[in-house]
Motif scaffolding. Structure first.
Motif, PDB file in Angstrom:
ATOM      1  N   MET A 297      40.983  48.234  44.544  1.00 14.99           N
ATOM      2  CA  MET A 297      40.115  48.298  43.354  1.00 14.99           C
ATOM      3  C   MET A 297      40.398  47.106  42.439  1.00 14.99           C
ATOM      4  SD  MET A 297      40.338  52.254  42.308  1.00 14.99           S
ATOM      5  CE  MET A 297      39.085  53.380  42.843  1.00 14.99           C
ATOM      6  N   LEU A 298      41.674  46.788  42.270  1.00 16.37           N
ATOM      7  CA  LEU A 298      42.048  45.642  41.447  1.00 16.37           C
ATOM      8  C   LEU A 298      41.587  44.337  42.093  1.00 16.37           C
ATOM      9  CD1 LEU A 298      45.614  46.717  40.309  1.00 16.37           C
ATOM     10  CD2 LEU A 298      43.539  46.625  38.920  1.00 16.37           C
ATOM     11  N   ALA A 299      41.659  44.264  43.413  1.00 14.69           N
ATOM     12  CA  ALA A 299      41.204  43.066  44.118  1.00 14.69           C
ATOM     13  C   ALA A 299      39.695  42.882  43.960  1.00 14.69           C
ATOM     14  CB  ALA A 299      41.576  43.149  45.601  1.00 14.69           C
ATOM     15  N   ASP A 300      38.934  43.970  44.072  1.00 13.41           N
ATOM     16  CA  ASP A 300      37.482  43.898  43.873  1.00 13.41           C
ATOM     17  C   ASP A 300      37.148  43.472  42.446  1.00 13.41           C
ATOM     18  OD1 ASP A 300      37.067  44.703  46.485  1.00 13.41           O
ATOM     19  OD2 ASP A 300      36.613  46.780  45.957  1.00 13.41           O
TER      20      ASP A 300
ATOM     21  N   SER B 259      37.735  39.776  42.001  1.00  7.16           N
ATOM     22  CA  SER B 259      36.633  39.029  42.612  1.00  7.16           C
ATOM     23  C   SER B 259      35.426  38.996  41.675  1.00  7.16           C
ATOM     24  CB  SER B 259      36.263  39.677  43.945  1.00  7.16           C
ATOM     25  OG  SER B 259      35.155  39.034  44.518  1.00  7.16           O
ATOM     26  N   TYR B 260      35.107  40.117  41.056  1.00  3.58           N
ATOM     27  CA  TYR B 260      34.009  40.190  40.089  1.00  3.58           C
ATOM     28  C   TYR B 260      34.239  39.214  38.935  1.00  3.58           C
ATOM     29  CZ  TYR B 260      31.487  41.869  36.001  1.00  3.58           C
ATOM     30  OH  TYR B 260      30.727  41.936  34.855  1.00  3.58           O
ATOM     31  N   LEU B 261      35.473  39.193  38.419  1.00  7.43           N
ATOM     32  CA  LEU B 261      35.795  38.305  37.299  1.00  7.43           C
ATOM     33  C   LEU B 261      35.612  36.844  37.667  1.00  7.43           C
ATOM     34  CD1 LEU B 261      38.998  40.084  35.943  1.00  7.43           C
ATOM     35  CD2 LEU B 261      36.692  40.133  34.950  1.00  7.43           C
ATOM     36  N   ALA B 262      36.055  36.474  38.849  1.00  5.95           N
ATOM     37  CA  ALA B 262      35.928  35.080  39.296  1.00  5.95           C
ATOM     38  C   ALA B 262      34.463  34.686  39.450  1.00  5.95           C
ATOM     39  CB  ALA B 262      36.677  34.890  40.606  1.00  5.95           C
ATOM     40  N   LYS B 263      33.656  35.561  40.016  1.00  8.43           N
ATOM     41  CA  LYS B 263      32.236  35.269  40.216  1.00  8.43           C
ATOM     42  C   LYS B 263      31.476  35.151  38.899  1.00  8.43           C
ATOM     43  CE  LYS B 263      31.820  37.583  44.654  1.00  8.43           C
ATOM     44  NZ  LYS B 263      31.273  38.733  45.358  1.00  8.43           N
ATOM     45  N   ASN B 264      31.964  35.822  37.850  1.00 13.58           N
ATOM     46  CA  ASN B 264      31.268  35.848  36.562  1.00 13.58           C
ATOM     47  C   ASN B 264      31.925  34.973  35.498  1.00 13.58           C
ATOM     48  OD1 ASN B 264      28.934  37.906  36.734  1.00 13.58           O
ATOM     49  ND2 ASN B 264      30.612  38.851  37.852  1.00 13.58           N
ATOM     50  N   ASN B 265      32.730  34.009  35.941  1.00 14.15           N
ATOM     51  CA  ASN B 265      33.324  32.993  35.067  1.00 14.15           C
ATOM     52  C   ASN B 265      34.201  33.532  33.949  1.00 14.15           C
ATOM     53  OD1 ASN B 265      32.015  30.901  36.512  1.00 14.15           O
ATOM     54  ND2 ASN B 265      30.138  31.343  35.390  1.00 14.15           N
ATOM     55  N   PHE B 266      34.969  34.564  34.224  1.00 13.90           N
ATOM     56  CA  PHE B 266      35.952  35.053  33.263  1.00 13.90           C
ATOM     57  C   PHE B 266      37.228  34.236  33.414  1.00 13.90           C
ATOM     58  CE2 PHE B 266      33.152  38.641  33.130  1.00 13.90           C
ATOM     59  CZ  PHE B 266      33.311  39.153  31.853  1.00 13.90           C
TER      60      PHE B 266
END
Length: 95
Positions: free
Chosen positions: A13-16, A19-26
């Motif tokens: 869950m933390l890995a997913d 990944s979301y954060l990286a894709k959304n420029n956080f």
């Protein structure tokens, strides 16, 4: 503000979420580790203004996600981090 709590969460869950954060420029701001808790702060900003702050608190298998939208300064974030370092996060996550 949105809050999501997960009991008996899994590492994937933390890995997913990462990944979301990286894709959304956080951007990673800081990670605070204290005892068995890990608190991560990620921010999405426009210039000097932070528009979105995501806080992840992991304590054992329990995970807390806090999604805050607004207008923040780095000084505001610093105040939140200082609060968590003094044990304030334990009020959010029970063991």
């Amino acid at each position: 503000m949105k809050v999501l709590t997960i009991q008996n969460g899994e590492q994937n869950m933390l890995a997913d979420f990462s990944s979301y954060l990286a894709k959304n420029n956080f951007q990673d701001w800081v990670t605070v580790k204290k005892d068995s808790e890990t608190i991560n702060f990620q921010a999405k900003q426009n210039g000097d203004v932070i528009r979105k702050l995501l806080i992840t608190v992991k304590a054992g298998n329990d995970i807390l996600y806090v999604d805050i939208s607004g207008k923040f300064t780095p000084e505001d974030i610093s105040g939140i981090i200082n609060y968590t370092e003094k044990g304030g996060a334990k009020k959010f996550v029970s063991h």
